[in-house]
Design an enzyme around this catalytic site. Structure first.
Site, mmCIF file in Angstrom:
data_model
loop_
_atom_site.group_PDB
_atom_site.id
_atom_site.type_symbol
_atom_site.label_atom_id
_atom_site.label_comp_id
_atom_site.label_asym_id
_atom_site.label_seq_id
_atom_site.Cartn_x
_atom_site.Cartn_y
_atom_site.Cartn_z
ATOM 1 N N GLU A 127 1.230 -74.071 25.908
ATOM 2 C CA GLU A 127 2.670 -74.342 25.797
ATOM 3 C C GLU A 127 3.442 -73.246 25.071
ATOM 4 O OE1 GLU A 127 3.219 -78.169 23.971
ATOM 5 O OE2 GLU A 127 2.288 -79.240 25.628
ATOM 6 N N GLU A 171 -3.247 -81.833 29.403
ATOM 7 C CA GLU A 171 -2.933 -82.831 28.368
ATOM 8 C C GLU A 171 -2.059 -83.901 28.993
ATOM 9 O OE1 GLU A 171 -0.987 -81.534 24.722
ATOM 10 O OE2 GLU A 171 -2.279 -79.775 24.606
HETATM 11 C C1 BG6 Z 1 1.456 -81.113 23.051
HETATM 12 C C2 BG6 Z 1 0.705 -80.161 22.150
HETATM 13 O O1 BG6 Z 1 2.731 -80.644 23.211
HETATM 14 O O2 BG6 Z 1 1.689 -82.399 22.604
HETATM 15 C C3 BG6 Z 1 -0.134 -80.831 21.085
HETATM 16 O O3 BG6 Z 1 -0.067 -79.242 22.881
HETATM 17 C C4 BG6 Z 1 0.583 -82.036 20.524
HETATM 18 O O4 BG6 Z 1 -0.430 -79.878 20.108
HETATM 19 C C5 BG6 Z 1 0.830 -83.018 21.668
HETATM 20 O O5 BG6 Z 1 -0.072 -82.623 19.457
HETATM 21 C C6 BG6 Z 1 1.486 -84.324 21.252
HETATM 22 O O6 BG6 Z 1 2.686 -84.106 20.597
HETATM 23 P P1 BG6 Z 1 2.939 -84.562 19.098
HETATM 24 O O7 BG6 Z 1 4.105 -83.772 18.651
HETATM 25 O O8 BG6 Z 1 3.211 -86.017 19.159
HETATM 26 O O9 BG6 Z 1 1.710 -84.226 18.357
#
Ligand code: BG6
Length: 460
Positions: free
Chosen positions: A167, A364
């Protein structure tokens, strides 16, 4: 029982993680500080309940047992990241303790038949590099290439899938257009330089990897947030087109096609935001595109044209579009993100139709929920049916995309076990395994059980 959703043979099932969020041992093992360690030192109150990155989920100590747990839920792949500030703490010399740790971790994964997809950069700029200007400084771009080459030489004989960045738009958006990542600068001109130099770093790394001829593949992981306009009006369509240019195509097009969209260049030129570029670098980006794509998908971006006057004296994205609240939206209230499963299908089709149907995987996808303890049952298992529902519905749309020819080779959740989430620390939990923060004990959630079956059966 026959399954309704069977995925292609050799489909990758697993999870992603990042060094800063899971390893812990932030100040040991020879690791130098990264921007998160430093920011926590100077502004601990910015982090949820004042919890910083020092210990996170202690993967550094418990990786063997954790990998065994991955095996227990039938992972066949896992995406960790290497911490740059652990591997090369002073920017020049390799830290042997880090080499031993990563070697052992990769070996352990291999022994358990879990393929590693290794990511090189996950928001974790070493402090010494940030002090030189971070991505604004081309010296740091070169230092990144050196770090990446070092990692390839050290581990490339056992790792056959690499990614340059996770990202890359996020540090731009959060750290140079907003106050949510260090260095908390709000300046679009500088943000554009950071974005461009990150892209350059990615292309240089891809070139270096291919030149080493290690017989593997290298890609990039992008968070594609499809832009949906409020209406078909000219103003709304333009708003959504600009959001897409700035937040998706700014990395997607150069990474896959090797060129920036002409409309993006024009927009930046009109607002005097174009960075200094060198012909050689433009060529380099053109000639060093990715072998595959990882896509993180959490939420869509709904926008409309700006209806009120723009009063700031700064050029910022909100000058061109504003968020649109779709009356039918369903929210994950804990994270404040809309849940829109069909977005994954739209991404699948976009990659198929507009990006040469390049091989890609969901790198993800997940749902962060606060205060999950209230769902503990008498056996000590978190009954997270909402997360099962979330995965199921996304997988159904992904399945449809694959059935219609999109070249998707895997699905990774965020994440394997509860981890530390940047400013949110441990507020929202994402894991298939619960982590008890007091004892560091891990226990399988109901969603972990469900995922295990899906991975084992290659469908549901
Ligand atoms: C993604 C990232 O954007 O979202 C992770 O690659 C991140 O690092 C995940 O933890 C979830 O978002 P957040 O801000 O709730 O942790």
């Amino acid at each position: 029982m026959t399954k309704s959703y069977m995925f292609p043979d050799n489909f990758k099932w697993g999870a992603a993680a990042s060094a800063t969020q899971t390893e812990g041992a932030a100040n040991s093992g020879g690791k130098a500080k990264n921007i998160w360690d430093y920011w926590y030192e100077i502004e601990p109150e910015r982090f949820h309940k004042g919890v910083g990155p020092q210990d996170t989920s202690t993967f550094y100590q418990h990786y063997k047992a954790d990998i065994k747990r991955m095996k227990d839920v039938h992972f066949n792949s896992f995406r960790p990241s290497i911490s740059w500030s652990r591997l090369i703490p002073d920017g020049v010399h390799v830290n042997q303790e880090a080499v031993d740790f990563y070697n052992d971790m990769f070996d352990e994964l291999q022994k358990n038949d879990i393929e590693s997809i290794v990511n090189l950069y996950h928001f974790d700029m070493p402090l010494n590099m940030q002090n030189k200007g971070g991505w604004e400084n081309l010296e740091v771009v070169e230092a990144f290439k050196y770090y990446a080459e070092t990692a390839f030489k050290l581990f490339g004989h056992k790792i056959k899938k690499w990614t340059t960045f996770n990202e890359p738009i996020v540090p731009v958006e959060m750290g140079y257009l907003n106050h949510f990542h260090y260095p908390c600068v709000v300046d679009m001109k500088r943000a554009v330089v950071v974005a461009y130099n990150s892209m350059l770093a990615s292309a240089k790394t891809i070139q270096a990897y291919h030149e080493l001829n290690q017989g593997g593949e290298i890609g990039i992981i992008l968070n594609l947030t499809p832009s949906y306009p409020r209406s078909e009006s000219e103003g709304d369509l333009k708003a959504s087109q600009i959001a897409d240019l700035l937040f998706n195509r700014s990395f997607l097009d150069p990474s896959v096609h090797g060129i920036y969209p002409e409309e993006l260049i024009e927009l930046l030129r009109d607002y005097e935001l174009l960075p200094q570029t060198d012909k050689k670098d433009i060529e380099l980006i053109r000639n060093n595109t990715v072998d595959f794509l990882g896509v993180n998908y959490y939420q869509p971006r709904r926008v409309k044209e700006r209806e009120s006057e723009y009063t700031s004296d700064k050029v910022l994205p909100e000058m061109f579009f504003v968020p649109y609240i779709w009356p039918e939206r369903r929210m994950n209230p804990y994270r404040g993100w809309e849940i829109y499963e069909k977005g994954l299908y739209d991404i699948a089709m976009n990659i198929k139709d507009n990006y040469g149907n390049i091989p890609w995987y969901v790198a993800e996808n997940g749902m962060g929920v606060e205060n999950e303890e209230r769902f503990l049952d008498e056996t000590g298992m978190i009954q997270d049916d909402y997360r099962i529902e979330f995965y199921k519905e996304h997988l159904k749309w992904l399945y449809k995309g694959i059935s219609e020819g999109s070249n998707c080779f895997g699905y990774h959740v965020w994440t394997f076990m509860d981890n530390w989430s940047w400013l949110n620390a441990y507020k929202n939990r994402y894991g298939l395994y619960r982590v008890d923060l007091e004892t560091q004990e891990r226990s399988l959630k109901k969603s972990g059980q469900w995922f295990s079956n899906v991975a084992k059966e290659n469908g549901f």
